[in-house]
Every structure is written in structure tokens, then in C-alpha cells.
Enzyme design. Sequence first.
Site, short mmCIF file in Angstrom:
data_model
loop_
_atom_site.label_atom_id
_atom_site.label_comp_id
_atom_site.label_asym_id
_atom_site.label_seq_id
_atom_site.Cartn_x
_atom_site.Cartn_y
_atom_site.Cartn_z
N TYR A 256 35.39 -7.84 30.89
CA TYR A 256 35.57 -9.01 30.04
C TYR A 256 36.04 -10.24 30.81
O TYR A 256 35.86 -11.37 30.35
CB TYR A 256 36.53 -8.72 28.87
CG TYR A 256 37.79 -7.99 29.27
CD1 TYR A 256 38.87 -8.67 29.81
CD2 TYR A 256 37.89 -6.62 29.09
CE1 TYR A 256 40.02 -7.99 30.17
CE2 TYR A 256 39.03 -5.94 29.44
CZ TYR A 256 40.10 -6.63 29.98
OH TYR A 256 41.24 -5.96 30.33
N GLY B 247 33.64 -13.38 31.57
CA GLY B 247 33.38 -14.45 30.61
C GLY B 247 34.61 -14.94 29.87
O GLY B 247 34.52 -15.83 29.03
N HIS B 248 35.78 -14.40 30.16
CA HIS B 248 36.99 -14.74 29.39
C HIS B 248 38.18 -14.90 30.31
O HIS B 248 39.05 -14.04 30.34
CB HIS B 248 37.27 -13.64 28.36
CG HIS B 248 38.19 -14.06 27.27
ND1 HIS B 248 39.56 -13.97 27.35
CD2 HIS B 248 37.94 -14.58 26.05
CE1 HIS B 248 40.11 -14.39 26.23
NE2 HIS B 248 39.15 -14.75 25.42
N PHE B 249 38.36 -15.85 30.98
CA PHE B 249 37.55 -17.03 31.26
C PHE B 249 37.35 -17.07 32.76
O PHE B 249 38.30 -16.78 33.50
CB PHE B 249 38.27 -18.29 30.78
CG PHE B 249 38.60 -18.24 29.30
CD1 PHE B 249 37.61 -18.50 28.36
CD2 PHE B 249 39.87 -17.90 28.87
CE1 PHE B 249 37.91 -18.47 27.00
CE2 PHE B 249 40.17 -17.86 27.51
CZ PHE B 249 39.20 -18.14 26.57
N VAL C 243 41.86 -14.26 31.35
CA VAL C 243 42.88 -13.86 30.39
C VAL C 243 42.31 -12.70 29.57
O VAL C 243 41.17 -12.76 29.10
CB VAL C 243 43.25 -15.03 29.45
CG1 VAL C 243 44.24 -14.59 28.39
CG2 VAL C 243 43.82 -16.20 30.24
#
Length: 155
Positions: free
Chosen positions: A54, A57-59, A64
Site C-alpha cells: 500500500y 500509492g499511499h503516499f 503513511v
Amino acid sequence: MNASTETSIALPDINDIMRNLPHRYPMLLIDRVVAFSKRERLVGIKNVTINEPYFAGHFPQKPVMPGVLILESMAQACGMLAFKSEQEELGGNHIIYLVAIDKARFKRPVEPGDQLRLEASLKRVMRGLWMFQAQAWVGDALAAEAEIRCTVKEA
């Protein structure tokens, strides 16, 4: 409390966690159990690494851990508490389902390199509904907390 004062049984290892929870990579969000007291509380660990899928893409510029995954990790700790508390009665053919999350609060971001300490406390069981208070800590800082309700059903 340390693990030796909380339980006289062996603490679950990753194989035991995988026997009790249906989740697998990338959704298995509890790495080990460090404390357990039957029908009272469980403390689990999630090691957060930059390799988590994750974070792409986050971020990308400031990774985070998504809040929903912090909640999921707390729910998995609650599930382990339920399964380990009732393992003789349940056997191996049951699955725990998340029913509700209330009063969720996020207090600090969780970043790569953090170690989440997942604390699940059983508040009560009523008509098949397990009610927990759960917290996620990074060191001495509270990262998130929520009231979590689950039910255990035959798989």
C-alpha cells in the site's frame, strides 16, 4: 504486564496465527502475539516496513499506513483473542466476521519502520457478538483506537 504473568499457555506464533485467521499476504496484519489472557486481552505486533504494497500509492512522497488497515490490524488482534479464548469450543472450522467499528480515532500517522503494538481487550460477549476495545500504539504514542464488534460463524 509481561507475557509470563498473563498466560500459562504458549503464546501463538505465526503458524498459529495463520491457523486461526483466514487472512494471507498482503492482508495478514499481525506478525506475532506477545501477551494473552483468556477472555480478557491480547497484545499483538505488526512490523510496518516500506515493502508493504500500500505504500506505493499511499503516499509515494510521504508513505503513511492507511487508517483502514490500522483498524483491520486491530480487528485481527480482536479475532485472535476470540479464537484463542474459545479454541476448544470452536475447533478449526470457524471464521470471525467484523460487524462494526465505532468511535474510531486516529492520533498519529504510522510510517515505514514503525512497530504497531495492537492491544485488544474483551468487554463482553452477548448473543454471539464479541465486543472489544482496541488500540494501536507506536512506542508510547497512541496511534489509533476503536470499539470493535465481531461475530464467530461456522466456515
